[in-house]
Design an enzyme around this catalytic site. Structure first.
Site, PDB file in Angstrom:
ATOM      1  N   CYS A 149      39.539  31.762  41.284  1.00 34.45           N
ATOM      2  CA  CYS A 149      40.911  32.167  41.600  1.00 34.45           C
ATOM      3  C   CYS A 149      41.363  33.248  40.621  1.00 34.45           C
ATOM      4  O   CYS A 149      41.155  33.135  39.411  1.00 34.45           O
ATOM      5  CB  CYS A 149      41.852  30.969  41.502  1.00 34.45           C
ATOM      6  SG  CYS A 149      43.569  31.437  41.745  1.00 34.45           S
TER       7      CYS A 149
ATOM      8  N   ARG B 137      27.679  42.815  49.358  1.00 34.33           N
ATOM      9  CA  ARG B 137      26.600  42.843  48.341  1.00 34.33           C
ATOM     10  C   ARG B 137      25.945  41.475  48.222  1.00 34.33           C
ATOM     11  O   ARG B 137      24.727  41.360  48.069  1.00 34.33           O
ATOM     12  CB  ARG B 137      27.162  43.323  46.997  1.00 34.33           C
ATOM     13  CG  ARG B 137      27.473  44.811  47.000  1.00 34.33           C
ATOM     14  CD  ARG B 137      28.185  45.243  45.734  1.00 34.33           C
ATOM     15  NE  ARG B 137      27.392  45.017  44.533  1.00 34.33           N
ATOM     16  CZ  ARG B 137      27.894  45.104  43.297  1.00 34.33           C
ATOM     17  NH1 ARG B 137      29.184  45.400  43.132  1.00 34.33           N
ATOM     18  NH2 ARG B 137      27.145  44.897  42.248  1.00 34.33           N
TER      19      ARG B 137
ATOM     20  N   SER C  36      19.871  51.397  32.218  1.00 31.59           N
ATOM     21  CA  SER C  36      20.089  52.757  31.710  1.00 31.59           C
ATOM     22  C   SER C  36      20.762  52.707  30.349  1.00 31.59           C
ATOM     23  O   SER C  36      20.902  53.709  29.669  1.00 31.59           O
ATOM     24  CB  SER C  36      20.965  53.541  32.690  1.00 31.59           C
ATOM     25  OG  SER C  36      22.179  52.823  32.869  1.00 31.59           O
TER      26      SER C  36
ATOM     27  N   CYS D 272      46.070  26.792  43.953  1.00 31.82           N
ATOM     28  CA  CYS D 272      47.395  27.410  43.795  1.00 31.82           C
ATOM     29  C   CYS D 272      47.716  28.395  44.905  1.00 31.82           C
ATOM     30  O   CYS D 272      48.802  28.966  44.936  1.00 31.82           O
ATOM     31  CB  CYS D 272      47.486  28.112  42.438  1.00 31.82           C
ATOM     32  SG  CYS D 272      46.565  29.665  42.376  1.00 31.82           S
TER      33      CYS D 272
ATOM     34  N   ALA E  25       9.181  47.924  37.012  1.00 29.27           N
ATOM     35  CA  ALA E  25       9.028  46.588  36.410  1.00 29.27           C
ATOM     36  C   ALA E  25       8.057  45.705  37.180  1.00 29.27           C
ATOM     37  O   ALA E  25       7.232  44.994  36.580  1.00 29.27           O
ATOM     38  CB  ALA E  25      10.405  45.924  36.346  1.00 29.27           C
TER      39      ALA E  25
ATOM     40  N   VAL F 157      24.316  40.831  38.717  1.00 31.82           N
ATOM     41  CA  VAL F 157      25.192  39.794  39.274  1.00 31.82           C
ATOM     42  C   VAL F 157      24.489  39.067  40.423  1.00 31.82           C
ATOM     43  O   VAL F 157      25.101  38.238  41.109  1.00 31.82           O
ATOM     44  CB  VAL F 157      26.543  40.421  39.741  1.00 31.82           C
ATOM     45  CG1 VAL F 157      27.329  40.917  38.530  1.00 31.82           C
ATOM     46  CG2 VAL F 157      26.336  41.537  40.749  1.00 31.82           C
ATOM     47  N   ASP F 158      23.180  39.374  40.598  1.00 32.39           N
ATOM     48  CA  ASP F 158      22.432  38.656  41.650  1.00 32.39           C
ATOM     49  C   ASP F 158      21.834  37.374  41.066  1.00 32.39           C
ATOM     50  O   ASP F 158      21.959  37.120  39.869  1.00 32.39           O
ATOM     51  CB  ASP F 158      21.330  39.570  42.247  1.00 32.39           C
ATOM     52  CG  ASP F 158      20.266  39.990  41.225  1.00 32.39           C
ATOM     53  OD1 ASP F 158      19.971  41.201  41.117  1.00 32.39           O
ATOM     54  OD2 ASP F 158      19.736  39.112  40.509  1.00 32.39           O
TER      55      ASP F 158
ATOM     56  N   HIS G 224      27.665  40.025  32.977  1.00 33.01           N
ATOM     57  CA  HIS G 224      28.656  40.637  33.885  1.00 33.01           C
ATOM     58  C   HIS G 224      29.002  39.713  35.044  1.00 33.01           C
ATOM     59  O   HIS G 224      29.480  40.180  36.078  1.00 33.01           O
ATOM     60  CB  HIS G 224      28.133  41.991  34.397  1.00 33.01           C
ATOM     61  CG  HIS G 224      28.005  43.010  33.309  1.00 33.01           C
ATOM     62  ND1 HIS G 224      27.188  44.101  33.397  1.00 33.01           N
ATOM     63  CD2 HIS G 224      28.609  43.094  32.096  1.00 33.01           C
ATOM     64  CE1 HIS G 224      27.278  44.812  32.273  1.00 33.01           C
ATOM     65  NE2 HIS G 224      28.130  44.224  31.470  1.00 33.01           N
TER      66      HIS G 224
END
Ligand code: BV8
Ligand code: ZN
Length: 243
Positions: free
Chosen positions: A126, A69, A192, A153, A234, A102-103, A118
């Site tokens: 991590c 993605r 939505s 870690c 849009a 998330v882009d 989000h």
């Protein structure tokens, strides 16, 4: 007095919130959340894949999906809608973009005041100690990719997104709640309104007395609080609003 139209509301507003969902990036060609299930992932339900349990069960499958993605996002460009949102923010400095996406297309269109409710495809961390990890080289091809190991870690690095069943980042949620409760205009674009608690943002603004303009080709539950409903895509509607 003639009813004020969306352009009037936009011109008169002093504190604006722009709330966006996957439809904001649709005309850039970013697969929406549910469309991002092709190839190896098509036999999965997005809501099942975007969970801590899925990552626990098969880190390479889930990490590979997010890397694919991210690669898709890096191939596309912000659209005229993203650029119009940046123009709104340039004209009215007290504008906050609250995105579920998330882009990084709002950023690449020049918007600077953004809250990612989000998370982001570009902020891996991590899964154990939370240490921020470098965004790795794009995968040569899709498919299962074992996640990198944390430099601190050694545990698995995970995508920097909020999965179903995970709480939203407290700082992001409080900044969004505060802005929604204080704005005089909220634009809700391409969502939505089904995913909570993000979906509550437009209702908070309406309860606080803000005007709400919705831009979406389809009806949504947010119709019930929209002052003005602009039915359409849009990237076509927004530029006409800001010219
Ligand atoms: C939590 C990141 C608790 C990952 C995503 C209350 C009621 C009901 C359910 C719940 C509730 N509270 C919690 C839940 C459970 C769940 C939830 O809401 N489920 C829903 C599905 C019923 N919520 C959660 O799990 C949240 N966590 O509440 O934790 C908690 C608290 C404390 C301690 C522990 C736990 C976390 C939710 C976040 C999930 N992560 N994204 C990733 O991307 O992989 S959500 C993901 O799906 C997207 O970010 C997006 O927000 C959402 C929907 O995706 P899409 O369908 O693609 O997009 P969208 O819905 O925006 O629809 C597209 C719209 O665009 C359509 O309307 C279409 O008409 C329109 N459109 C299309 N083209 C255009 C257009 N519009 C304009 N122009 C166009 N060209
Ligand atoms: Zn670590």
């Amino acid at each position: 007095m003639p009813e004020r139209d969306a352009g009037d509301l936009l011109r008169d507003a002093e504190r604006i919130v722009v709330f966006t969902g996957a439809g904001m990036s649709a005309e850039s060609g970013v697969p929406t959340f549910r469309d991002a299930l092709t190839g190896l992932w098509q036999r999965f339900d997005a809501q099942a894949l975007a969970t801590p349990e899925a990552f626990e069960a098969d880190p390479a499958l889930v990490w590979g999906w997010y890397e694919w993605r991210r690669a898709e996002v890096e191939l596309v460009w912000p659209n005229a809608g993203h650029r119009a949102v940046a123009t709104i923010a340039a004209h009215t400095p007290d504008t906050l973009v609250i995105t579920q996406n998330v882009d990084d297309l709002h950023e690449r269109a020049g918007t600077t005041r953004i809250v990612h409710l989000h998370g982001s495809l570009f902020a891996p961390r991590c899964s154990a100690c939370g240490h921020a990890a470098a965004v790795s080289e794009l995968p040569a091809e899709g498919g299962r990719i074992p996640p990198p190991a944390c430099a601190d870690c050694g545990d698995d690095v995970r995508p920097g997104v909020v999965w179903f069943g995970e709480p939203l980042p407290a700082d992001a949620l409080s900044a969004a709640t505060e802005a929604a409760s204080d704005c005089d205009l909220l634009l809700t674009i391409g969502t939505s309104g089904l995913v909570h608690p993000a979906a509550e943002i437009p209702y908070m603004a309406a309860r606080a007395g803000a005007a709400v303009i919705q831009i979406n080709p389809e009806p949504t539950p947010i119709d019930s609080v929209a002052t003005i409903n602009l039915r359409g895509p849009a990237a076509q509607i927004l530029p006409d609003l800001v010219c």
